[in-house]
Design an enzyme around this catalytic site. Structure first.
Site, PDB file in Angstrom:
ATOM      1  N   SER A 171      38.708 116.523  95.949  1.00 42.46           N
ATOM      2  CA  SER A 171      37.881 115.134  96.075  1.00 42.46           C
ATOM      3  C   SER A 171      36.519 115.486  95.845  1.00 42.46           C
ATOM      4  O   SER A 171      35.865 116.346  96.848  1.00 42.46           O
ATOM      5  CB  SER A 171      38.171 114.315  97.335  1.00 42.46           C
ATOM      6  OG  SER A 171      37.337 113.405  97.304  1.00 42.46           O
ATOM      7  N   SER A 172      35.702 115.171  94.932  1.00 41.62           N
ATOM      8  CA  SER A 172      34.166 115.709  94.618  1.00 41.62           C
ATOM      9  C   SER A 172      33.468 115.050  95.752  1.00 41.62           C
ATOM     10  O   SER A 172      33.901 114.022  96.435  1.00 41.62           O
ATOM     11  CB  SER A 172      33.665 115.195  93.330  1.00 41.62           C
ATOM     12  OG  SER A 172      34.656 115.517  92.381  1.00 41.62           O
ATOM     13  N   ALA A 173      32.171 115.863  95.879  1.00 35.98           N
ATOM     14  CA  ALA A 173      31.233 115.399  96.870  1.00 35.98           C
ATOM     15  C   ALA A 173      30.871 113.824  96.551  1.00 35.98           C
ATOM     16  O   ALA A 173      30.721 113.595  95.593  1.00 35.98           O
ATOM     17  CB  ALA A 173      30.058 116.188  96.931  1.00 35.98           C
ATOM     18  N   PHE A 179      32.043 121.557  88.227  1.00 38.03           N
ATOM     19  CA  PHE A 179      33.260 120.792  88.454  1.00 38.03           C
ATOM     20  C   PHE A 179      34.400 122.094  87.997  1.00 38.03           C
ATOM     21  O   PHE A 179      33.993 122.879  87.343  1.00 38.03           O
ATOM     22  CB  PHE A 179      33.589 119.751  87.525  1.00 38.03           C
ATOM     23  CG  PHE A 179      33.456 118.483  88.279  1.00 38.03           C
ATOM     24  CD1 PHE A 179      34.178 117.360  88.577  1.00 38.03           C
ATOM     25  CD2 PHE A 179      31.734 118.275  88.727  1.00 38.03           C
ATOM     26  CE1 PHE A 179      33.643 116.419  89.168  1.00 38.03           C
ATOM     27  CE2 PHE A 179      31.439 117.011  89.019  1.00 38.03           C
ATOM     28  CZ  PHE A 179      32.578 115.976  89.342  1.00 38.03           C
ATOM     29  N   ARG A 228      36.884 106.455 101.673  1.00 42.26           N
ATOM     30  CA  ARG A 228      37.270 107.835 101.180  1.00 42.26           C
ATOM     31  C   ARG A 228      38.418 108.504 101.808  1.00 42.26           C
ATOM     32  O   ARG A 228      39.275 108.829 101.379  1.00 42.26           O
ATOM     33  CB  ARG A 228      36.143 108.860 101.476  1.00 42.26           C
ATOM     34  CG  ARG A 228      36.606 110.061 100.566  1.00 42.26           C
ATOM     35  CD  ARG A 228      35.441 111.071 100.729  1.00 42.26           C
ATOM     36  NE  ARG A 228      35.415 112.094 100.013  1.00 42.26           N
ATOM     37  CZ  ARG A 228      34.909 113.567 100.000  1.00 42.26           C
ATOM     38  NH1 ARG A 228      34.085 113.614 101.162  1.00 42.26           N
ATOM     39  NH2 ARG A 228      34.894 114.418  99.123  1.00 42.26           N
TER      40      ARG A 228
END
Length: 380
Positions: free
Chosen positions: A91-93, A236, A35
């Protein structure tokens, strides 16, 4: 100092142990795609607003990057004059990303359209799983796309990326086996369904209003419809073309047409996902939010189809309800809450969505032929 490689390995291990990552090929893609390669060294924020800087605080930066939280990478569409400090790209979990990719049921050789390149991490994961040539990603923001392209190249990945409004999909590469959105929608764009093959999946976060959302994997049928059960709650950012207008709600300071006092807490159920989610689509054309009032934290409700509104706030040991306008908005909420209770207070994953060829959205309970509600799309 714990290294990036160690943190990355620990994060993937935790996703496996929690059951979010199951598919062996997907696990391999996550292990091959760190990541930290996709998070800017300067300028990103934690969800709590902490500024991250890999140059001055490398350990804090790595700890945030490998936490199971979203990382905000843009606010206010990158426009410093707006000063609203609203997250507009992130940046999503990792847990959410794993859940979405597992729900996509990816298979070897499949071709995927990703809506919203963002940081590029999800596109890289897809490319690691399916191969670069099988992944197409579109992004509406040129600065965001430039950052993603740079990160993808540095990570040795080369999926096709295009500057384009995600609502339009990308027709030159259609049909796709999967269309995966990294933004939420209230209206599933027709283009996504039309550009996905029959039997393929459109995997998108869906919400009736900003806030309470669910994951919607929708199977495309021969008649041009798409349908599926919801899976898991998540939040989101909305597709940019579906954002609500930046206007104040009705009735924040208006004199009410009706006032009454109730002796039970009617605010909490509308601030908790399990009880709020079904009400968001059972009541048409509205939105809500919290607002500090003189007696404590209150709730405002505002219709999106006219000047109707309601306010609810603490009143001693009770709660005051005020409403005004042509719709009795609070009464509608009460009726919807009673209807949900009469159905047995079903959890969100018992509900599903069907999008008809004429773009009608119908929410249903248990099966597409079960009890249902035609979703009135919000006015923009």
């Amino acid at each position: 100092m714990i290294t990036a490689a160690q943190r990355h390995a620990a994060l993937i291990d935790s996703l496996i142990q929690s059951g979010e990552l199951v598919d062996d090929r997907l696990i391999a893609a996550f292990r091959a795609t760190p990541r930290h390669l996709f998070i800017p060294e300067v300028g990103a924020l934690t969800v709590h607003g902490t500024v991250l800087d890999a140059r001055t605080s490398p350990e804090a930066w790595l700890a945030a990057v490998y936490s199971d939280d979203a990382i905000i990478t843009q606010v206010d569409d990158g426009d410093p004059t707006r000063r609203r400090h609203l997250p507009t790209s992130s940046s999503s979990a990792p847990t959410i990303m794993a859940r979405m990719l597992e729900a996509a049921d990816l298979g070897d050789g499949q071709r995927v359209l990703e809506i919203g390149t963002g940081t590029g991490w999800n596109a890289a994961l897809l490319a690691a799983r399916l191969g670069d040539t099988n992944v197409t990603s579109v992004e509406v923001d040129p600065a965001v796309l430039a950052g993603a392209r740079s990160a993808l190249a540095a990570a040795g990945r080369s999926p096709a990326t295009h500057l384009r409004d995600g609502a339009l999909g990308y027709p030159p590469g259609a049909p796709y086996d999967r269309t995966i959105a990294t933004c939420s929608v209230t209206r599933v764009p027709r283009a996504w369904i039309e550009q996905t093959r029959v039997g393929g999946l459109v995997v998108t976060p869906w919400t009736a209003m900003e806030g309470a959302g669910v994951l919607a994997p929708l199977t495309v049928a021969e008649d041009g419809s798409a349908s599926g059960h919801f899976r898991g709650g998540l939040g989101f950012m909305l597709l940019r073309s579906q954002r609500m207008p930046d206007v104040p709600p009705h009735g924040l300071d208006a004199e009410p047409d009706e006032t009454r006092v109730v002796d039970e807490d009617v605010i909490s159920p509308l601030t908790e996902f399990a009880t709020a989610f079904p009400i968001t689509f059972m009541v048409p054309s509205w939105r809500m939010g919290l607002r500090s009032m003189g007696t404590g934290m209150g709730l405002w409700l505002s219709a999106t189809d006219g000047p109707s509104w309601a306010r609810v706030y603490p009143y001693g040991d009770e709660w005051a309800v005020e409403q005004g306008g042509p719709r009795s908005l609070w009464d509608e909420v009460e009726r919807a809450t009673a209807e949900w209770g009469a159905l047995g207070a079903p959890d969100h994953d018992r509900f599903g969505l069907t999008v008809a060829p004429d773009e009608r959205h119908r929410l249903w309970l248990d099966t597409p032929d079960g009890p249902g509600w035609d979703f009135v799309l919000p006015d923009r």
